[in-house]
Design an enzyme around this catalytic site. Structure first.
Site, PDB file in Angstrom:
ATOM      1  N   ARG A  36      37.834  33.590  50.165  1.00  0.00           N
ATOM      2  CA  ARG A  36      38.181  34.829  50.878  1.00  0.00           C
ATOM      3  C   ARG A  36      37.220  35.116  52.039  1.00  0.00           C
ATOM      4  O   ARG A  36      37.625  35.681  53.053  1.00  0.00           O
ATOM      5  CB  ARG A  36      38.170  36.001  49.915  1.00  0.00           C
ATOM      6  CG  ARG A  36      39.383  36.016  49.024  1.00  0.00           C
ATOM      7  CD  ARG A  36      39.279  37.132  48.027  1.00  0.00           C
ATOM      8  NE  ARG A  36      40.577  37.413  47.427  1.00  0.00           N
ATOM      9  CZ  ARG A  36      40.769  38.321  46.496  1.00  0.00           C
ATOM     10  NH1 ARG A  36      39.754  39.040  46.045  1.00  0.00           N
ATOM     11  NH2 ARG A  36      41.976  38.526  46.008  1.00  0.00           N
ATOM     12  N   LYS A 201      52.281  35.162  30.910  1.00  0.00           N
ATOM     13  CA  LYS A 201      53.190  36.228  30.467  1.00  0.00           C
ATOM     14  C   LYS A 201      54.446  36.384  31.311  1.00  0.00           C
ATOM     15  O   LYS A 201      54.374  36.466  32.530  1.00  0.00           O
ATOM     16  CB  LYS A 201      52.438  37.548  30.518  1.00  0.00           C
ATOM     17  CG  LYS A 201      51.366  37.701  29.476  1.00  0.00           C
ATOM     18  CD  LYS A 201      50.829  39.076  29.672  1.00  0.00           C
ATOM     19  CE  LYS A 201      49.780  39.512  28.716  1.00  0.00           C
ATOM     20  NZ  LYS A 201      49.208  40.760  29.268  1.00  0.00           N
ATOM     21  N   GLY A 357      45.385  33.778  41.833  1.00  0.00           N
ATOM     22  CA  GLY A 357      44.056  33.249  41.523  1.00  0.00           C
ATOM     23  C   GLY A 357      44.058  31.874  40.870  1.00  0.00           C
ATOM     24  O   GLY A 357      43.366  30.961  41.330  1.00  0.00           O
ATOM     25  N   GLY A 380      47.213  39.849  43.107  1.00  0.00           N
ATOM     26  CA  GLY A 380      48.135  40.968  42.874  1.00  0.00           C
ATOM     27  C   GLY A 380      48.923  41.327  44.129  1.00  0.00           C
ATOM     28  O   GLY A 380      50.113  41.618  44.071  1.00  0.00           O
TER      29      GLY A 380
HETATM   30  C1  3PG Z   1      41.785  41.363  43.782  1.00  0.00           C
HETATM   31  O1  3PG Z   1      40.937  40.497  43.631  1.00  0.00           O
HETATM   32  O2  3PG Z   1      42.792  41.453  43.069  1.00  0.00           O
HETATM   33  C2  3PG Z   1      41.632  42.306  44.935  1.00  0.00           C
HETATM   34  O3  3PG Z   1      40.389  42.155  45.541  1.00  0.00           O
HETATM   35  C3  3PG Z   1      41.865  43.719  44.509  1.00  0.00           C
HETATM   36  O4  3PG Z   1      40.963  44.081  43.491  1.00  0.00           O
HETATM   37  P1  3PG Z   1      41.451  45.052  42.345  1.00  0.00           P
HETATM   38  O5  3PG Z   1      42.490  44.341  41.549  1.00  0.00           O
HETATM   39  O6  3PG Z   1      40.217  45.384  41.545  1.00  0.00           O
HETATM   40  O7  3PG Z   1      42.026  46.286  43.008  1.00  0.00           O
HETATM   41 MG    MG Z   2      43.444  42.354  41.095  1.00  0.00          MG
END
Ligand code: 3PG
Ligand code: MG
Length: 400
Positions: A36, A201, A357, A380
């Site tokens: 990132r 899931k 991820g 997300g």
């Molecule tokens: C992530 O890694 O999902 C983003 O940086 C957002 O972080 P968060 O899920 O804690 O809001």
């Molecule tokens: Mg997150």
């Protein structure tokens, strides 16, 4: 909204919301994956190159009650400076307040200032207007380059945009690249379009699958979630992962896919293990006749073969979620094979987007990151984008 590449940042202080929420080693605080950070370097360099200065703001982790050593962004200062070719990076140990304003005010063209973790203030996640306004005062122009956090309606990602006029707020290059890749897949996909959805899931992936049923020609389902689909069809899945309360959802999704003519590919066979451990005993089985006491931890050779053929025939590929427990060597063959097929299809002209991820970690681990068309920095955020949701971080700039 202004366009980033058309904007001349000379003598301006650009306040950039980045997503430097990078994993740190628990003991040493060394960065274990800087993807990132690397992604934002072109945005920063363009501004510095124009003769502007840069103020970076980010969150790190999910601190609960104010400052915590392990979530301090000071841990990333040295590496950030290295990524910028040795440029000096100033650090303000509070994101608002006197020190931050003083450091921002005295910043000269070509200089970089990093602010301490925004989430040390509860106001950040609450989207507090007064807090957003304080942050906005630090810069002349607001650049949102935090795609990974674009699904959060927080002070620095969304609310802050209203404190800048239309020509002084814009997306950075990460955001532009993410959105144009996602749009290409969602709205301009060349067919066949295969979505590869994995992970543990079904419940996490229902909305994305539903949205993809409107767009994809093929959906490959792998990972732990595949066993809920097999159980829903009356299969024996042994001790494999299963969401009992999602059996009906799984059946519904299969029915909808059939009605829409979308081909769902489940892994016909599995690599099974007698426990969830790197040293487990391993065997293989059809995915709907897994013996009691055994669990599916990867897709089997037959599934690797079928999935690879579908992927290699595709013109557009979206991949979110691994095929098995690839962190353990015995269960990484499926994910590795699928990654290789995506790379192969890309080499033959397909457009491939990998996000989330675990799938990103997988392509990095196998050394394939630069052999797919685009690797998303969003987990997300990417999921919500593909669910068809409007992300607040994008809307705040587009709609004002
Ligand atoms: C992530 O890694 O999902 C983003 O940086 C957002 O972080 P968060 O899920 O804690 O809001
Ligand atoms: Mg997150």
């Amino acid at each position: 909204m202004s366009k980033f590449s058309d904007h001349n940042f000379a003598n301006e202080k650009a306040l950039i919301r980045v997503d430097f929420n990078v994993p740190l080693d628990k003991q040493t605080f060394a960065i274990t994956d800087d993807t990132r950070m690397r992604a934002t370097i072109p945005t920063i360099k363009k501004i510095l190159g124009d003769g502007g200065s840069v103020i970076l703001m980010s969150h790190l982790g999910r601190p609960k009650e104010g400052p915590e050593e392990k979530y301090s962004l000071k841990h990333i200062v040295v590496h950030l400076s290295e990524l910028l070719g040795g440029a000096k990076v100033e650090f303000a140990d509070d994101c608002i307040g006197q020190q931050a304003s003083d450091k921002a005010a005295t910043l000269k063209p070509g200089e970089v200032l990093l602010l301490e973790n925004l989430r040390f203030y509860k106001q950040e996640e609450k989207g507090d207007e007064a807090f957003a306004e304080k942050l906005s005062k630090l810069g002349d122009v607001y650049v949102n380059d935090a795609f990974g956090t674009a699904h959060r309606a927080h002070a620095s990602t969304a609310v802050i945009a209203k404190f800048f006029p239309g020509d002084k707020k814009m997306f950075g290059l990460v955001m532009e690249g993410e959105v144009s890749s996602a749009e290409k897949v969602l709205h301009k996909s060349e067919k066949p379009f295969t979505a590869i959805i994995g992970g543990a899931k079904v419940s996490d992936k229902i909305l994305i699958i539903e949205n993809l049923l409107e767009r994809a020609t093929d959906i490959i389902i792998g990972g732990g979630m595949a066993y809920t689909f097999y159980k829903a069809q009356g299969g024996n899945i042994g001790n494999s992962l299963c969401e009992e309360d999602r059996l009906d959802t799984a059946k519904e999704l299969l029915k909808k896919a059939e009605a829409k003519g979308v081909c769902i590919h489940l892994p016909g066979d599995s690599i099974i293990a007698d426990k969830f451990a790197a040293d487990a005993s391993v065997s293989s089985s059809l995915s709907n006749t897994i013996p009691d006491g055994w669990m599916g931890l990867d897709i089997g050779p037959m599934a690797c073969d079928t999935f690879s053929k579908v992927i290699k025939a595709s013109k557009t590929i979206l991949w979110n979620g691994p095929m098995g427990v690839f962190e353990m060597e015995k269960f990484q063959h499926g994910t590795k094979t699928i990654a290789a097929a995506v790379v192969d299809a890309t080499a033959h002209g397909a457009f491939s987007l990998v996000g989330g991820g675990d799938s990103v970690a997988a392509v990095n681990q196998f050394g394939y990151a630069d052999k797919v068309s685009y690797v998303s920095t969003g987990g997300g955020a990417m999921l919500e984008y593909f669910e068809g949701k409007v992300l607040p971080g994008i809307a705040a700039i587009n709609e004002q």
